[in-house]
Enzyme design. Structure first.
Site: not given
Length: 258
Positions: A11, A100, A102, A132
């Site tokens: 991202k 990490g 993701s 995240d």
């Protein structure tokens, strides 16, 4: 189905504004998270226990978000099987691109299938792992508020070609936020405006900003060189991603990007 290959995209942040430091030590942010086509691939399959190959050589399962996701969800749903995890790593570690997180999101999406875990439990597990990770349960384009994990789904941002570039030196998220100065906070207006533009099918480069960029340059001065190099070849704009040290440039067409 006993074996899955799950995409785990990187991202970038199409805007990251810090509005204040919270009493819990975190910061309130206004950000737009944008998934890329580039990323990792997570392979999972049924097993008798939680095992596999760490996404980074030498990294223990206790410190690998992909395995922590599996262990955390296992404690919540008590499935009859374990899982074998292997990550084909492409996203650099500590790069500001959510690698990490993701991978953890991909594991949870896969275990939704393999373990038949209900989605509310998946979502609670994701939130417990980091700010995240919830975004990577449904990676696309989203406005992030609060610590960044209060998400509002946005339409897909207008297509852009993205060039990623980073110095060799890494920047930890903690160091970037620690170095952030109060005068570098902002109200979030530019990023809210970007969200409205995306809803209308537009993207205005001049509105994109990252309040951590000055701190990143103080920590790793080469970040400024990378940003200038991207600007020199026509990036519109060139910006730090997350807490860095990766920078990105947006280009309207493939030829210019190449």
């Amino acid at each position: 189905m006993t074996r899955l290959a799950i995409r785990a995209p990187a991202k970038i942040n199409l805007g990251l504004e810090i509005t204040r430091r919270r009493t819990d030590g975190y910061h309130d942010v206004v950000t737009i998270l944008q998934a890329l086509e580039f990323g990792d691939t997570v392979h999972i399959s049924k097993a008798t226990s939680i095992d596999g190959i760490s996404s980074v050589p030498g990294l223990s399962q206790d410190h690998d978000l992909a395995f922590r996701a599996a262990h955390n969800l296992h404690c919540r749903v008590r499935p009859k099987t374990g899982v074998y995890i292997q990550v084909k790593k492409q996203i650099p570690v500590a790069s500001g691109m959510g690698g990490g997180s993701s991978d953890a999101g991909a594991v949870l999406r896969g275990l939704h299938v393999l373990w038949n875990a209900n989605w509310s439990t998946i979502a609670k597990t994701a939130k417990s792992l980091g700010t995240d990770v919830p975004f990577f349960l449904q990676p696309g384009t989203a406005l992030g508020l609060g610590r960044g994990d209060e998400l509002q789904t946005l339409p897909p941002a207008p297509p852009q070609w993205v060039i990623l570039a980073r110095p060799q030196q890494k920047i930890s998220t903690i160091d970037a936020y620690t170095d952030l100065r109060p005068e570098e906070y902002s109200g979030g207006d530019a990023t809210f405006a970007t969200a409205r533009n995306i809803e209308n099918g537009k993207l205005e480069p001049a509105l994109l900003k990252n309040d951590l960029q000055a701190a990143a340059i103080r920590l790793v001065p080469e970040v400024a060189d990378v940003l200038h190099a991207l600007e020199d070849v026509g990036a519109q704009p060139a910006l730090l991603s997350g807490s860095g040290a990766t920078c990105f440039g947006l280009f309207p067409d493939k030829d210019t990007a190449q």
